[in-house]
Design a protein around this motif. Sequence first.
Motif, PDB file in Angstrom:
ATOM      1  N   UNK A  73       0.794  -1.218   0.000  1.00 23.65           N
ATOM      2  CA  UNK A  73       0.000   0.000   0.000  1.00 23.65           C
ATOM      3  C   UNK A  73       0.825   1.266   0.000  1.00 23.65           C
ATOM      4  N   UNK A  74       2.136   1.139  -0.239  1.00 22.43           N
ATOM      5  CA  UNK A  74       3.044   2.301  -0.249  1.00 22.43           C
ATOM      6  C   UNK A  74       3.420   2.616  -1.676  1.00 22.43           C
ATOM      7  N   UNK A  75       3.110   3.815  -2.127  1.00 21.18           N
ATOM      8  CA  UNK A  75       3.278   4.171  -3.541  1.00 21.18           C
ATOM      9  C   UNK A  75       4.698   4.588  -3.893  1.00 21.18           C
ATOM     10  N   UNK A  76       5.614   4.628  -2.917  1.00 21.02           N
ATOM     11  CA  UNK A  76       6.942   5.199  -3.171  1.00 21.02           C
ATOM     12  C   UNK A  76       8.041   4.157  -3.410  1.00 21.02           C
ATOM     13  N   UNK A  77       7.664   2.906  -3.559  1.00 23.99           N
ATOM     14  CA  UNK A  77       8.667   1.900  -3.914  1.00 23.99           C
ATOM     15  C   UNK A  77       9.389   2.227  -5.229  1.00 23.99           C
ATOM     16  N   UNK A  78       8.708   2.775  -6.226  1.00 25.38           N
ATOM     17  CA  UNK A  78       9.443   3.158  -7.438  1.00 25.38           C
ATOM     18  C   UNK A  78      10.573   4.144  -7.156  1.00 25.38           C
ATOM     19  N   UNK A  79      10.365   5.076  -6.223  1.00 19.21           N
ATOM     20  CA  UNK A  79      11.418   6.031  -5.874  1.00 19.21           C
ATOM     21  C   UNK A  79      12.610   5.325  -5.253  1.00 19.21           C
ATOM     22  N   UNK A  80      12.339   4.374  -4.373  1.00 20.49           N
ATOM     23  CA  UNK A  80      13.419   3.624  -3.730  1.00 20.49           C
ATOM     24  C   UNK A  80      14.259   2.891  -4.779  1.00 20.49           C
ATOM     25  N   UNK A  81      13.595   2.287  -5.737  1.00 18.65           N
ATOM     26  CA  UNK A  81      14.316   1.516  -6.755  1.00 18.65           C
ATOM     27  C   UNK A  81      15.102   2.438  -7.691  1.00 18.65           C
ATOM     28  N   UNK A  82      14.557   3.596  -7.995  1.00 15.65           N
ATOM     29  CA  UNK A  82      15.278   4.562  -8.827  1.00 15.65           C
ATOM     30  C   UNK A  82      16.531   5.071  -8.105  1.00 15.65           C
ATOM     31  N   UNK A  83      16.434   5.304  -6.809  1.00 17.39           N
ATOM     32  CA  UNK A  83      17.603   5.725  -6.028  1.00 17.39           C
ATOM     33  C   UNK A  83      18.665   4.639  -6.038  1.00 17.39           C
ATOM     34  N   UNK A  84      18.233   3.388  -5.878  1.00 12.12           N
ATOM     35  CA  UNK A  84      19.181   2.265  -5.955  1.00 12.12           C
ATOM     36  C   UNK A  84      19.923   2.285  -7.284  1.00 12.12           C
TER      37      UNK A  84
END
Length: 452
Positions: free
Chosen positions: A396-407
Amino acid sequence: MKRAVGAAAVGNITEWFDFGVYAYLATTIEENFFPPDNQTLAQIGVFAGFAVSFLVRPLGGLFFGPLGDRIGRTKVLSITVIMMAIGTFLLGFIPPYSAIGIWAPILLVLCRVIQGFSTGGEYAGAMTFIAEYSPDKRRGFFGSFLECGTFIGYALGATVATVIPLISSPEFASTWAWRIPFFIALPLGIVGVYLRVKLEETPAFQTLLDESESREGTEVKQAIKMMFVNYWPAMLTAGGIVVAWNITNYMLTSYMPTFLEKNVTDTGGKAIDTTTSEVLQIVILWVAVLVIPLLGNVSDKVGRKPLMMTGAIGLVVLAFPMIYVLTLGSVPLVAVGLAVMAILLILFSATSPSTLPALFPTEIRYGGLSISFNIFVSAFAGTTSLIMTALVPTTGWAYWPAVYLIFGGLVGLAVLVKLKDPAGKPLPGSNPAVSTPEEARELVRTGADARG
């Protein structure tokens, strides 16, 4: 040079036409090829079908890469482009789940395997092909047209997949209209084969052939051993660039249509209209086609490294703001968020095709690039949509894409810090390449001056 660029780019158009169609028809594929009573499982199944092609890409790289170093670039690239086209073409004929049950997703996976295996030898070979044809001082510019092929192919696929259902009757749209884009891939593949068989070998590879008329190239086992023993630093460097570049690539082109459809609502609390989000992304892709060659030309003047470093730093700094802007749901803000992601992507897209081939010598360039490129794409980038589809709905957290982009940005920074900028320099193991008589005279003059 123009024919070489066109022949290489058309394969990329074919490859990414397929990806564009598949990504934009993900919901339709879900409805036709998977059981209707479990939407989450069906959605994961669609992206698993997308990811499976990446699982076999390293096998394609292991097969086609060393083969391209043995028998030549043009022969292998002719094989890969027609294989990709056939895999996409056949997918359009698969009957729905309601007609053949479990065989529908099985046949879907088999078509994706054909596409993935051939793609394992296609993109790295096309990078090698253009890099070896290009003059040293224009390699960034000419190499960038390979990524123009990527964006043209994806934008064409997305455009066709969006327009055909809109102009078809509801009955035809639900039965055969959505299959038409898959059928278009075969004519594209035939054009690609025609263009490639008409070209001579690249100058760098032809030089190797001229060394010995009986040259058979490095044995496959020996070549693979040489890559992992002697060139593992180059493979890791290539892998880091590939991770940063392609996580951003697949996040924008493959996952964002689904992210916007499933997770973003407008200011009135309604889901973002699918057609609106698709049109926004298509416009951004077509604009990118125009900008990429300009950045490629800039990289020939200022170097590849500054542009790629800017892209990697941008991913780390702007990832959360990008996703936040998208979740606000305002159509102008969604356009801004997608545009920023596209800018960061094309900083890599305009420079990587001329940077990665420069990491390997001519005799193992196709193989080394194919293997390293596909291993890292398959492990970290091609699975982007699958990972995001699993994480975002379940947490339910929409910010996983941001985490992966930072990685991806951090991995890119780690290898770019030590990268020696290849702009303007000959490829390893190749003679200097020039594009004008004036450059040739200058090269001779500076060589004479260096000898005293």
